[in-house]
Design an enzyme around this catalytic site. Structure first.
Site, PDB file in Angstrom:
ATOM      1  N   GLU A  41       1.076  -1.067   0.183  1.00 44.16           N
ATOM      2  CA  GLU A  41      -0.235  -0.099  -0.023  1.00 44.16           C
ATOM      3  C   GLU A  41       0.953   1.460   0.029  1.00 44.16           C
ATOM      4  O   GLU A  41       1.755   2.187   0.877  1.00 44.16           O
ATOM      5  CB  GLU A  41      -0.646   0.058   1.208  1.00 44.16           C
ATOM      6  N   ARG A  45       1.131   9.829   0.069  1.00 47.33           N
ATOM      7  CA  ARG A  45       1.401  11.787   1.182  1.00 47.33           C
ATOM      8  C   ARG A  45       3.107  12.493   0.250  1.00 47.33           C
ATOM      9  O   ARG A  45       3.269  12.771   1.395  1.00 47.33           O
ATOM     10  CB  ARG A  45       2.156  11.016   3.060  1.00 47.33           C
ATOM     11  N   LYS A 129     -10.828  -1.494   6.621  1.00 45.36           N
ATOM     12  CA  LYS A 129      -9.265  -0.770   6.913  1.00 45.36           C
ATOM     13  C   LYS A 129      -9.159  -1.084   8.696  1.00 45.36           C
ATOM     14  O   LYS A 129     -10.318   0.331   8.941  1.00 45.36           O
ATOM     15  CB  LYS A 129      -8.285  -0.187   5.822  1.00 45.36           C
TER      16      LYS A 129
HETATM   17  C1  3PG Z   1      -1.482   4.120   7.771  1.00 45.97           C
HETATM   18  O1  3PG Z   1      -1.990   4.807   7.262  1.00 45.97           O
HETATM   19  O2  3PG Z   1      -2.318   3.249   7.631  1.00 45.97           O
HETATM   20  C2  3PG Z   1      -0.434   4.735   8.826  1.00 45.97           C
HETATM   21  O3  3PG Z   1       0.413   5.250   8.689  1.00 45.97           O
HETATM   22  C3  3PG Z   1       0.647   2.733   9.420  1.00 45.97           C
HETATM   23  O4  3PG Z   1       0.666   2.790  10.676  1.00 45.97           O
HETATM   24  P1  3PG Z   1       1.594   2.877  11.839  1.00 45.97           P
HETATM   25  O5  3PG Z   1       2.471   3.414  11.144  1.00 45.97           O
HETATM   26  O6  3PG Z   1       1.888   2.898  13.128  1.00 45.97           O
HETATM   27  O7  3PG Z   1       2.242   1.914  11.012  1.00 45.97           O
END
Ligand code: 3PG
Length: 206
Positions: A41, A45, A129
């Site tokens: 994924e 950003r 999700k």
């Molecule tokens: C996302 O967008 O799913 C999160 O930023 C991922 O979360 P994590 O950095 O805590 O794994």
């Protein structure tokens, strides 16, 4: 709109990846594949996220590449045009959900409350999700949702790690988890692809 259930069953972990430099996209994706991970994924950003998405879609056929951090309908369209084979949003609005449902690619809308789960389920989607998983309540929260709503499968993401993943994966309503820990910025910036392949191998054995 295609069913998203298979997206949750490619690998035990969906790596959530943010790439600043598009020249890192292909070697990073290949390192994940080498470590046994078949899905990525890529978050929208960074300025060049769509370019990285296109490169992975074109050059790494062994990985199912999707776009994350979809906040608006136009981002969804741009991601699909750049080769995204699934879309992930951190949360949903009615406008975004309507638009996502009009597309051909599978979508994983983000939810964090029972009401949000019900809104998405009402539209016929049962893969979601769960975000942000840790702060929103963790495994016990998801287990509680599974009692009245067992038909929804989740990918908990946000605060999940190699050590906390097994507790989520043991739940009947969790098919995989998501997380950024497979591709730490320190390894990406030093182009330590072997290090990323090692983290991927640990994750794919979960
Ligand atoms: C996302 O967008 O799913 C999160 O930023 C991922 O979360 P994590 O950095 O805590 O794994």
């Amino acid at each position: 709109m295609a069913d998203a259930s298979y997206v949750l069953n490619v690998s035990p972990v969906i790596p959530v990846v943010t790439i600043d430099n598009p020249s890192h996209a292909v070697p990073l994706a290949r390192a994940l594949v080498e470590g046994g991970i078949g899905i990525i994924e890529l978050t929208l950003r960074t300025e060049s996220a769509l370019e990285s998405l296109r490169l992975i879609a074109d050059e790494v056929p062994d990985i199912l590449v999707g776009a994350g951090t979809i906040l608006t309908p136009s981002q969804a369209d741009a991601a699909v045009a750049s080769g995204a084979r699934f879309l992930v949003s951190p949360g949903v609005t009615v406008a975004l959900l309507d638009h996502l449902l009009s597309l051909e690619v599978p979508v994983l809308p983000g939810v964090a409350t029972v009401g949000e789960v019900m809104v998405v389920l009402e539209r016929g989607l049962n893969a979601m999700k769960f975000f942000p998983a840790g702060p929103a309540g963790g495994p016990s929260y998801l287990a509680a949702i599974g009692a009245p709503i067992p038909q929804v499968q989740f990918c908990p993401t946000g605060g999940v790690s190699l050590s906390s993943a097994p507790e989520y994966l043991a739940l009947p309503n969790v098919s995989c988890v998501g997380g950024s820990w497979l591709t730490p910025r320190s390894l990406v910036e030093t182009e330590d692809w072997a290090g990323i392949a090692r983290l991927a191998r640990e994750a794919s054995a979960l």
